[in-house]
Design a protein around this motif. Sequence first.
Motif, PDB file in Angstrom:
ATOM      1  N   MET A   1      51.128  16.354   6.039  1.00 45.50           N
ATOM      2  CA  MET A   1      50.545  17.101   4.953  1.00 45.50           C
ATOM      3  C   MET A   1      48.911  17.367   5.228  1.00 45.50           C
ATOM      4  SD  MET A   1      52.343  17.439   2.170  1.00 45.50           S
ATOM      5  CE  MET A   1      53.878  17.005   1.815  1.00 45.50           C
ATOM      6  N   ARG A   2      48.316  18.456   4.793  1.00 47.39           N
ATOM      7  CA  ARG A   2      47.014  18.867   5.018  1.00 47.39           C
ATOM      8  C   ARG A   2      46.249  18.942   3.650  1.00 47.39           C
ATOM      9  NH1 ARG A   2      45.284  24.854   7.646  1.00 47.39           N
ATOM     10  NH2 ARG A   2      43.142  24.326   7.462  1.00 47.39           N
ATOM     11  N   VAL A   3      45.240  18.222   3.715  1.00 42.00           N
ATOM     12  CA  VAL A   3      44.522  18.054   2.364  1.00 42.00           C
ATOM     13  C   VAL A   3      43.112  18.448   2.557  1.00 42.00           C
ATOM     14  CG1 VAL A   3      43.631  16.369   0.798  1.00 42.00           C
ATOM     15  CG2 VAL A   3      45.912  15.923   1.853  1.00 42.00           C
ATOM     16  N   LEU A   4      42.490  19.770   1.687  1.00 37.40           N
ATOM     17  CA  LEU A   4      41.246  19.933   1.781  1.00 37.40           C
ATOM     18  C   LEU A   4      40.498  19.030   0.906  1.00 37.40           C
ATOM     19  CD1 LEU A   4      39.999  23.593   1.685  1.00 37.40           C
ATOM     20  CD2 LEU A   4      39.166  21.996   0.057  1.00 37.40           C
ATOM     21  N   VAL A   5      39.251  18.543   1.296  1.00 34.46           N
ATOM     22  CA  VAL A   5      38.351  17.567   0.468  1.00 34.46           C
ATOM     23  C   VAL A   5      37.039  18.544   0.454  1.00 34.46           C
ATOM     24  CG1 VAL A   5      37.258  15.402   0.313  1.00 34.46           C
ATOM     25  CG2 VAL A   5      39.581  15.836   1.320  1.00 34.46           C
ATOM     26  N   TYR A   6      36.638  18.986  -0.742  1.00 36.05           N
ATOM     27  CA  TYR A   6      35.525  19.511  -0.846  1.00 36.05           C
ATOM     28  C   TYR A   6      34.551  18.937  -1.585  1.00 36.05           C
ATOM     29  CZ  TYR A   6      32.219  22.688  -3.214  1.00 36.05           C
ATOM     30  OH  TYR A   6      30.887  23.093  -3.842  1.00 36.05           O
ATOM     31  N   SER A   7      33.293  18.487  -1.244  1.00 37.14           N
ATOM     32  CA  SER A   7      32.235  18.051  -1.941  1.00 37.14           C
ATOM     33  C   SER A   7      31.063  18.411  -1.206  1.00 37.14           C
ATOM     34  CB  SER A   7      32.201  16.589  -2.114  1.00 37.14           C
ATOM     35  OG  SER A   7      31.361  15.994  -2.866  1.00 37.14           O
ATOM     36  N   ASP A   8      29.766  18.693  -1.797  1.00 33.59           N
ATOM     37  CA  ASP A   8      28.760  18.710  -0.880  1.00 33.59           C
ATOM     38  C   ASP A   8      27.907  17.424  -0.328  1.00 33.59           C
ATOM     39  OD1 ASP A   8      27.886  18.107  -3.444  1.00 33.59           O
ATOM     40  OD2 ASP A   8      25.799  18.839  -3.376  1.00 33.59           O
ATOM     41  N   ASN A   9      28.690  16.458  -0.983  1.00 34.93           N
ATOM     42  CA  ASN A   9      28.231  15.066  -0.734  1.00 34.93           C
ATOM     43  C   ASN A   9      28.983  14.273   0.404  1.00 34.93           C
ATOM     44  OD1 ASN A   9      27.849  12.036  -0.868  1.00 34.93           O
ATOM     45  ND2 ASN A   9      27.035  12.162  -2.770  1.00 34.93           N
TER      46      ASN A   9
ATOM     47  N   MET B   1      33.624  28.117   2.322  1.00 32.82           N
ATOM     48  CA  MET B   1      34.538  27.505   3.223  1.00 32.82           C
ATOM     49  C   MET B   1      35.830  27.191   2.488  1.00 32.82           C
ATOM     50  SD  MET B   1      35.354  27.215   6.265  1.00 32.82           S
ATOM     51  CE  MET B   1      33.963  27.079   7.244  1.00 32.82           C
ATOM     52  N   VAL B   2      35.854  26.726   1.179  1.00 36.98           N
ATOM     53  CA  VAL B   2      37.061  26.199   0.372  1.00 36.98           C
ATOM     54  C   VAL B   2      37.941  27.552   0.320  1.00 36.98           C
ATOM     55  CG1 VAL B   2      37.660  25.587  -1.549  1.00 36.98           C
ATOM     56  CG2 VAL B   2      35.745  24.395  -0.918  1.00 36.98           C
ATOM     57  N   ILE B   3      37.054  28.559   0.007  1.00 39.95           N
ATOM     58  CA  ILE B   3      37.963  29.963  -0.342  1.00 39.95           C
ATOM     59  C   ILE B   3      38.466  30.304   0.907  1.00 39.95           C
ATOM     60  CG2 ILE B   3      37.485  32.427  -0.805  1.00 39.95           C
ATOM     61  CD1 ILE B   3      37.128  30.519  -3.334  1.00 39.95           C
ATOM     62  N   THR B   4      37.731  30.517   2.248  1.00 38.51           N
ATOM     63  CA  THR B   4      38.298  30.708   3.365  1.00 38.51           C
ATOM     64  C   THR B   4      39.497  30.008   3.559  1.00 38.51           C
ATOM     65  OG1 THR B   4      36.061  31.365   3.985  1.00 38.51           O
ATOM     66  CG2 THR B   4      37.561  30.757   6.026  1.00 38.51           C
ATOM     67  N   LEU B   5      39.178  28.670   3.829  1.00 38.74           N
ATOM     68  CA  LEU B   5      40.577  27.867   3.979  1.00 38.74           C
ATOM     69  C   LEU B   5      41.854  28.151   3.269  1.00 38.74           C
ATOM     70  CD1 LEU B   5      38.848  24.540   5.432  1.00 38.74           C
ATOM     71  CD2 LEU B   5      40.025  26.327   6.573  1.00 38.74           C
ATOM     72  N   MET B   6      41.538  28.197   2.026  1.00 35.69           N
ATOM     73  CA  MET B   6      42.572  28.411   0.818  1.00 35.69           C
ATOM     74  C   MET B   6      43.245  29.752   1.083  1.00 35.69           C
ATOM     75  SD  MET B   6      42.804  25.547  -0.779  1.00 35.69           S
ATOM     76  CE  MET B   6      43.630  25.855  -2.441  1.00 35.69           C
ATOM     77  N   ASP B   7      42.512  30.830   1.407  1.00 39.04           N
ATOM     78  CA  ASP B   7      43.067  32.055   1.675  1.00 39.04           C
ATOM     79  C   ASP B   7      43.677  32.023   2.865  1.00 39.04           C
ATOM     80  OD1 ASP B   7      41.816  33.464  -0.545  1.00 39.04           O
ATOM     81  OD2 ASP B   7      40.197  34.132   0.521  1.00 39.04           O
ATOM     82  N   ALA B   8      43.450  31.364   4.114  1.00 37.50           N
ATOM     83  CA  ALA B   8      44.225  31.178   5.066  1.00 37.50           C
ATOM     84  C   ALA B   8      45.548  30.655   4.973  1.00 37.50           C
ATOM     85  CB  ALA B   8      43.526  30.436   6.219  1.00 37.50           C
TER      86      ALA B   8
ATOM     87  N   MET C   1      35.293  22.390 -10.523  1.00 35.38           N
ATOM     88  CA  MET C   1      36.352  23.056 -11.786  1.00 35.38           C
ATOM     89  C   MET C   1      36.020  24.420 -11.625  1.00 35.38           C
ATOM     90  SD  MET C   1      35.329  20.332 -14.616  1.00 35.38           S
ATOM     91  CE  MET C   1      34.749  18.784 -14.055  1.00 35.38           C
ATOM     92  N   GLY C   2      34.905  24.996 -11.353  1.00 34.31           N
ATOM     93  CA  GLY C   2      34.857  26.381 -11.395  1.00 34.31           C
ATOM     94  C   GLY C   2      35.658  26.951 -10.442  1.00 34.31           C
ATOM     95  N   LEU C   3      35.707  26.403  -9.090  1.00 33.33           N
ATOM     96  CA  LEU C   3      36.577  26.648  -7.932  1.00 33.33           C
ATOM     97  C   LEU C   3      37.957  26.634  -8.419  1.00 33.33           C
ATOM     98  CD1 LEU C   3      34.662  25.252  -4.723  1.00 33.33           C
ATOM     99  CD2 LEU C   3      35.247  27.646  -5.119  1.00 33.33           C
ATOM    100  N   ALA C   4      38.419  25.573  -8.679  1.00 32.18           N
ATOM    101  CA  ALA C   4      39.717  25.501  -9.484  1.00 32.18           C
ATOM    102  C   ALA C   4      40.211  26.604 -10.003  1.00 32.18           C
ATOM    103  CB  ALA C   4      40.033  24.101  -9.900  1.00 32.18           C
ATOM    104  N   LYS C   5      39.463  26.825 -11.024  1.00 31.41           N
ATOM    105  CA  LYS C   5      39.894  28.011 -11.952  1.00 31.41           C
ATOM    106  C   LYS C   5      39.958  29.307 -11.045  1.00 31.41           C
ATOM    107  CE  LYS C   5      39.353  29.980 -16.294  1.00 31.41           C
ATOM    108  NZ  LYS C   5      40.498  30.353 -16.402  1.00 31.41           N
ATOM    109  N   GLN C   6      38.987  29.658 -10.324  1.00 27.63           N
ATOM    110  CA  GLN C   6      38.887  30.843  -9.509  1.00 27.63           C
ATOM    111  C   GLN C   6      40.135  30.764  -8.489  1.00 27.63           C
ATOM    112  OE1 GLN C   6      35.579  31.362  -7.102  1.00 27.63           O
ATOM    113  NE2 GLN C   6      36.373  32.971  -5.982  1.00 27.63           N
ATOM    114  N   LEU C   7      40.493  29.563  -7.862  1.00 30.27           N
ATOM    115  CA  LEU C   7      41.362  29.688  -6.842  1.00 30.27           C
ATOM    116  C   LEU C   7      43.186  29.872  -7.733  1.00 30.27           C
ATOM    117  CD1 LEU C   7      40.608  26.750  -4.690  1.00 30.27           C
ATOM    118  CD2 LEU C   7      40.591  28.886  -3.993  1.00 30.27           C
TER     119      LEU C   7
END
Length: 116
Positions: free
Chosen positions: A1-9, A34-41, A59-65
């Motif tokens: 299973m591949r998990v994307l973990v996004y945080s600037d921290n 990079m979130v968008i790039t990987l999710m699009d791929a 949250m904004g990214l989630a809504k967009q995705l």
Amino acid sequence: MRVLVYSDNSSTRESVVSALGPEYVYDEVATPDMVITLMDAGGIDLAILDGEAAPAGGMGLAKQLKDELRACPPLLIITGRPDDRWLAKWSNADASVSHPIDPIGLGAAVSKLLHH
């Protein structure tokens, strides 16, 4: 299973990976682009997005995705506090947990999303 973990921290990313352990393959990213790039791929089974990240919160990214991806994998939002759960629902996230990361709570949420 591949998990994307996004945080600037980096500490937040490290906390998530440490809490979940070596069971998953992780893509740790610090930028919304990079979130968008990987999710699009494709190939991501779950995305964990930090709602407190800057310059773009999870949250904004989630809504967009959810709005833009035809087959969006489950999304889990890490909120700033438990009372922000309603914001995660607004963003169409499939689940949420709050800071600080609770390994048991995060593990249960991830397991429910991936093994439903």
